[in-house]
Scaffold this motif. Sequence first.
Motif, short mmCIF file in Angstrom:
data_model
loop_
_atom_site.label_atom_id
_atom_site.label_comp_id
_atom_site.label_asym_id
_atom_site.label_seq_id
_atom_site.Cartn_x
_atom_site.Cartn_y
_atom_site.Cartn_z
N GLU A 214 0.82 -1.23 0.00
CA GLU A 214 0.00 0.00 0.00
C GLU A 214 0.85 1.27 0.00
O GLU A 214 0.33 2.36 -0.23
CB GLU A 214 -0.98 0.00 1.19
N PHE B 105 -2.89 -13.46 -1.21
CA PHE B 105 -3.76 -12.75 -2.16
C PHE B 105 -5.23 -12.98 -1.81
O PHE B 105 -6.11 -12.60 -2.56
CB PHE B 105 -3.52 -13.25 -3.59
N GLN C 57 -4.96 -4.94 -0.14
CA GLN C 57 -5.85 -5.92 -0.76
C GLN C 57 -5.09 -6.53 -1.96
O GLN C 57 -4.08 -5.98 -2.38
CB GLN C 57 -7.11 -5.19 -1.24
N PRO C 58 -5.60 -7.65 -2.51
CA PRO C 58 -4.87 -8.27 -3.63
C PRO C 58 -4.58 -7.29 -4.76
O PRO C 58 -3.48 -7.30 -5.34
CB PRO C 58 -5.82 -9.38 -4.09
N ASP C 59 -5.53 -6.41 -5.06
CA ASP C 59 -5.27 -5.47 -6.16
C ASP C 59 -4.20 -4.45 -5.80
O ASP C 59 -3.51 -3.92 -6.69
CB ASP C 59 -6.56 -4.74 -6.56
N THR C 60 -4.08 -4.15 -4.52
CA THR C 60 -3.02 -3.22 -4.08
C THR C 60 -1.66 -3.84 -4.41
O THR C 60 -0.72 -3.14 -4.82
CB THR C 60 -3.09 -2.98 -2.55
N ARG D 187 -0.99 -6.06 -6.77
CA ARG D 187 -0.75 -6.07 -8.23
C ARG D 187 -0.34 -4.67 -8.70
O ARG D 187 0.59 -4.51 -9.49
CB ARG D 187 -2.01 -6.54 -8.96
N ARG D 188 -1.03 -3.65 -8.18
CA ARG D 188 -0.70 -2.28 -8.59
C ARG D 188 0.75 -1.95 -8.19
O ARG D 188 1.52 -1.40 -8.97
CB ARG D 188 -1.67 -1.31 -7.92
N TYR E 231 3.23 -3.56 -10.54
CA TYR E 231 3.36 -2.91 -11.85
C TYR E 231 4.03 -1.54 -11.75
O TYR E 231 4.78 -1.16 -12.65
CB TYR E 231 2.00 -2.85 -12.56
N ASP F 183 -1.43 -17.12 -7.91
CA ASP F 183 -1.51 -15.66 -8.11
C ASP F 183 -0.11 -15.04 -8.12
O ASP F 183 0.17 -14.13 -8.90
CB ASP F 183 -2.35 -15.01 -7.01
#
Length: 365
Positions: free
Chosen positions: A91, A116, A129-132, A134-135, A138, A170
């Motif tokens: 985060e 994840f 969170q899982p998307d955090t 991934r972001r 990247y 994941d």
Amino acid sequence: MTRHLYVHLPFCAHRCGYCDFVTVVGRNSQHEAYVGAVLAELALERGVLASQLETVFLGGGTPTFTEPAALERLLAGLPGAEEVTVEANPETVTQDLARALRRLGVNRVSLGVQSFRPHLLAVLERVAQPDTVRRAFYHLRDAGFDNISFDLIYGIPDQSASDLEADLADALELGPEHLSCYELEAKPGTRFTHAHGAELARQADAMETSFELVVQTLTSAGYRWYETANFCRLTDGRDLRSRHNLAYWLGRDYLGLGIGAVSTVDGRRWRNTPRLPTYVAELTAGRLPGRELEPLSLDVRRRERVMLGLRLDEPLRVDGLGDVLDDAALERLQRLGLVDRTGRTLTLTARGRMLGGGVTADLLA
Ligand SMILES: C[S@@+](CC[C@H](N)C(=O)[O-])C[C@H]1O[C@@H](n2cnc3c(N)ncnc32)[C@H](O)[C@@H]1O
Ligand code: SF4
């Protein structure tokens, strides 16, 4: 001369229930003074460091939670090294932070993913969170990082075998260069252990199966299982093992700066005070911080060499280890197919590595 430097940055946004590291929540107004104290400690200890370092590792705590100006000042003030790693919580990784780390000479990031699965992140009291995750990954790739490591934890209360399979899948989908997979350790008497006691016991019973699943999945995906809990991708002939952690496992000297940091230099080991106000006050006054000295006899060092060296997939040289090995136990473990002995070296077999510390403890006289 010491060629490995560890710097402890203890600040975190909040304290996760399972964590037993030296951490301090918030205190943003003190980050600058802390960094000043770390740089003062470095100046006092500069003489033990080689002119060219192999590795620098900023660990925590959450190094990337440190106030940006203070983190920048620290990175600019530290000596350069061939491998410079920073631990980061997902985060905290913005596009700006990723670019700043890169600009300041960091070439490896260790991302604290843990899981994840949202329900497991909640059990661990994680913010990301899982998307955090991934972001963050990247942002790091976009900033040019080609050496990223993930930390994963297994044995989490309420984690099923399919949860673990999904976590590994994941992680593999993102394809980090390196993965550290840790068994959850829960200290007796903590709030976390009280809250999850029965589930922790169930997870402990399944730990060996979970470990096998981790090793099987990651090695099948082409990762090298180079240390009990650590895996690296085999790509383009690059050696993607953590050079910093390898230095510990190979028994090399390292200097640790910051609260709670441990150093081993020229046969001496010490641990800095874990108290932030004392640490800052001492260094502001130009004195070394309070330290606890740990006696480090030759026997202790040799035992440590065996315990750490056998965690690796490379043979351990046994000449020079004196009589710390139990010859009868060694023969027995060889017969059981847990240890390989070739000339002057020892290696645990795959089965021996699965059983890990127990085999090594048997080997020690
Ligand atoms: C020094 S911690 C700090 C990393 C970072 N602050 C974070 O939380 O992502 C480094 C790693 O140790 C592992 N760890 C921390 N506490 C643990 C525990 N009780 N049991 C197993 N692994 C743990 C986690 O995987 C974590 O990413
Ligand atoms: S963020 Fe990391 S270091 Fe901080 S409390 Fe959580 S696990 Fe511990």
